[in-house]
Design an enzyme around this catalytic site. Structure first.
Site, PDB file in Angstrom:
ATOM      1  N   HIS A   1       5.741   6.663  -1.782  1.00  0.00           N
ATOM      2  CA  HIS A   1       6.698   5.396  -1.659  1.00  0.00           C
ATOM      3  C   HIS A   1       5.805   4.131  -1.149  1.00  0.00           C
ATOM      4  CE1 HIS A   1       7.185   6.242   2.472  1.00  0.00           C
ATOM      5  NE2 HIS A   1       7.301   4.839   2.593  1.00  0.00           N
TER       6      HIS A   1
ATOM      7  N   HIS B   1       1.023  -1.106   0.060  1.00  0.00           N
ATOM      8  CA  HIS B   1       0.009  -0.102   0.162  1.00  0.00           C
ATOM      9  C   HIS B   1       0.915   1.216   0.176  1.00  0.00           C
ATOM     10  CE1 HIS B   1       1.255  -0.474   4.173  1.00  0.00           C
ATOM     11  NE2 HIS B   1       1.011   0.982   4.305  1.00  0.00           N
TER      12      HIS B   1
END
EC number: 3.1.4.58
Length: 160
Positions: A117, A40
């Site tokens: 990220h 995620h």
């Protein structure tokens, strides 16, 4: 309960990242690989907070802008290896507004600079850690409120 707000990855991006993690293993990168189901992108880490209903209400008050999420190069924070995301003004603006709304409503969240990220490997070590380009793109339509639980020493994430 331990909460965070994240973008759950569309299947096509998860597949790209899982293939890439297999490549890293083949190159000799060792560490704690993130399971495919836990991949995620965190937008706001809240931490211990007992009122998920209040968090959801704040999330609803900040419109989510549908956008294309594109993978970029890999990078690291110390021994944490991650996949980067190409610069996206819609995403940056949303995160800024979301965090401001959380703060205005008394909901604690990390105030670190947002660096988009996706964590791939924790405690990474080995030979294949040089920067590598990743290719993958998908449309993202929403953010999710997530709960993190430790079971058998491993983090499990559940969408609330």
């Amino acid at each position: 309960m331990r909460l965070f707000i994240a973008i759950l990855l569309p299947e096509e991006l998860t597949k790209v990242l899982v293939r890439f993690m297999h490549t890293l293993k083949e190159q000799g990168v060792e560490g704690n690989y993130v399971p495919a189901g836990n991949l995620h992108m965190t937008l706001a880490f809240i931490g211990e907070y007992s009122d998920p209903t209040k968090v959801k209400a704040v999330m609803k008050s900040v419109p989510f802008p549908e956008f294309r999420l594109s993978l970029a190069d890999t990078g690291n924070f110390g021994n944490i290896l991650w996949a980067g995301v190409k610069g996206n003004q819609k995403l940056k603006t949303y995160v800024k507004e979301l965090r401001a709304a959380l703060d205005a409503n008394g909901i604690p969240c990390e105030k670190d600079r947002f660096i988009p990220h996706i964590t791939l490997v924790r405690k990474a070590s080995g030979t294949g850690r040089q920067k590598q380009a990743l290719r993958g793109e998908a449309t993202v339509k929403r953010a999710s409120l997530m709960k993190s639980e430790l079971r058998d020493g491993k983090a499990r994430y559940k969408e609330l």
